[in-house]
Enzyme design. Structure first.
Site, short mmCIF file in Angstrom:
data_model
loop_
_atom_site.label_atom_id
_atom_site.label_comp_id
_atom_site.label_asym_id
_atom_site.label_seq_id
_atom_site.Cartn_x
_atom_site.Cartn_y
_atom_site.Cartn_z
N ARG A 55 -9.22 -82.30 73.88
CA ARG A 55 -8.99 -80.74 73.87
C ARG A 55 -7.72 -80.40 74.51
NH1 ARG A 55 -13.46 -78.72 77.22
NH2 ARG A 55 -14.74 -78.81 75.03
N ASP B 216 -15.31 -83.44 80.13
CA ASP B 216 -14.34 -82.25 80.61
C ASP B 216 -13.63 -82.64 81.80
OD1 ASP B 216 -14.94 -80.16 78.99
OD2 ASP B 216 -16.52 -79.21 80.29
N ARG C 23 -16.13 -67.86 90.04
CA ARG C 23 -14.79 -69.25 90.34
C ARG C 23 -14.10 -68.91 88.98
NH1 ARG C 23 -17.62 -72.90 91.45
NH2 ARG C 23 -18.35 -73.60 89.25
N ARG C 24 -14.58 -68.71 87.87
CA ARG C 24 -13.76 -68.62 86.61
C ARG C 24 -13.00 -67.42 86.66
NH1 ARG C 24 -12.22 -70.71 81.72
NH2 ARG C 24 -13.78 -72.66 82.21
N LYS D 186 -4.61 -74.76 79.04
CA LYS D 186 -3.61 -74.76 79.96
C LYS D 186 -3.86 -75.25 81.24
CE LYS D 186 -1.51 -70.24 78.31
NZ LYS D 186 -1.18 -69.03 78.77
#
Length: 303
Positions: A179, A123, A283-284, A182
């Site tokens: 991947r 990630d 947080r997300r 945005k």
């Protein structure tokens, strides 16, 4: 305003309240819940990528425990016959504390997955981590080229140059697997594009570059405009259905996910779980308040 208010105040609320907003897009706090979620998604025709929640550790000793959790997860998922792969956040393994220790721990995870013929996604985190995470990916790719991939965040101003620079790793036998999303971290205008239309334009430009060069993209978005744009590029470049996939978050826009599957496209769902769900959830939601509407809609009509 409602979305932003809810997202901003969630960290101040009791965990049981936050869980009402979070449970729609977090599989649970343990491996059994994750396996159940993955089996349900597989039954609906979706592949998965499983992520154990946790990032930005403060003590390097935690990295070894996190590695062992991933090794156990991979064994459990493979033995359960889950159709899916795995995602890891390098700061969960001490990227910003001891980059070499981080590499060793993630290498163990990639080696375990490769032993099953499977795949690990590295990630991408905030802009302070990008160079370190590209370097980490390069080292792992040198040893396990068919078993490790990376994330590109379209809103970062540097991403197009990063794609160019990664092309030295790309071959027809082992194409890059990236991947494309945005980007969700809060970044300054100097580092990242800020306007919605600007970010979308760069997303599609990056995706077109991938199709032009034979990179395998995971098209990670819930934005209908971007999905329509991706369909147009797939048609324009006559991309075979085994040379790309769509990706979505667990629990978000299930109708859109279903329509993509029914149209014959590969769909992979990001399945996060673990005891560190509270920090991830708040947080997300704070970084992307628009998720509040999707989650509330899902809670009311799809649970």
């Amino acid at each position: 305003m409602f979305n932003r208010f809810i997202a901003a105040t969630l960290p101040l609320m009791p965990q049981r309240v936050v869980w009402l907003f979070s449970r729609s897009y977090i599989a649970g706090d343990n491996i059994d819940a994750a396996m159940a979620a993955c089996r349900a998604l597989n039954a609906l025709g979706a592949k998965t990528t499983i992520d154990i929640l946790g990032e930005f550790i403060q003590d390097i000793q935690a990295a070894e425990k996190n590695r062992d959790e991933y090794l156990a997860l991979i064994d459990a998922a493979q033995q359960s016959g889950i159709d899916g792969n795995y995602s890891v956040k390098p700061t969960m393994f001490g990227l910003l504390i001891d980059a070499e220790a981080c590499y060793r721990h993630i290498r163990d995870i990639v080696a375990k997955a490769a032993g099953y013929g499977n795949f690990i996604r590295i990630d991408m985190e905030d802009s302070a981590c990008v160079d370190r995470e590209i370097d980490l990916f390069r080292r792992l790719h040198a040893e396990y080229p068919g078993h490790v991939g990376l994330v590109v965040q379209a809103y970062l101003r540097r991403s197009r140059a990063d794609l160019d620079n990664l092309m030295d790793l790309h071959t027809p036998a082992t194409p890059l697997n990236l991947r494309l999303c945005k980007g969700i971290y809060a970044e300054s205008w100097r580092v990242a594009f800020q306007r919605h239309d600007e970010i979308n334009d760069h997303f599609l430009e990056d995706l077109e570059f991938m199709f032009q060069n034979g990179i395998y993209p995971g098209i990670a978005t819930h934005d209908r405009d971007l999905i329509d744009g991706a369909h147009a590029l797939i048609d324009s470049y006559r991309v075979p259905p085994d040379r790309y996939e769509f990706q979505m978050l667990y629990g978000v826009t299930p109708e859109l996910r279903r329509s993509i599957i029914e149209a014959g496209h590969t769909m992979r769902v990001y399945v996060p779980y673990g005891r560190h769900w509270f920090g991830y959830a708040t947080r997300r939601l704070k970084e992307n308040p628009k998720l509040v509407s999707s989650i509330v809609h899902s809670m009311l009509f799809h649970r």
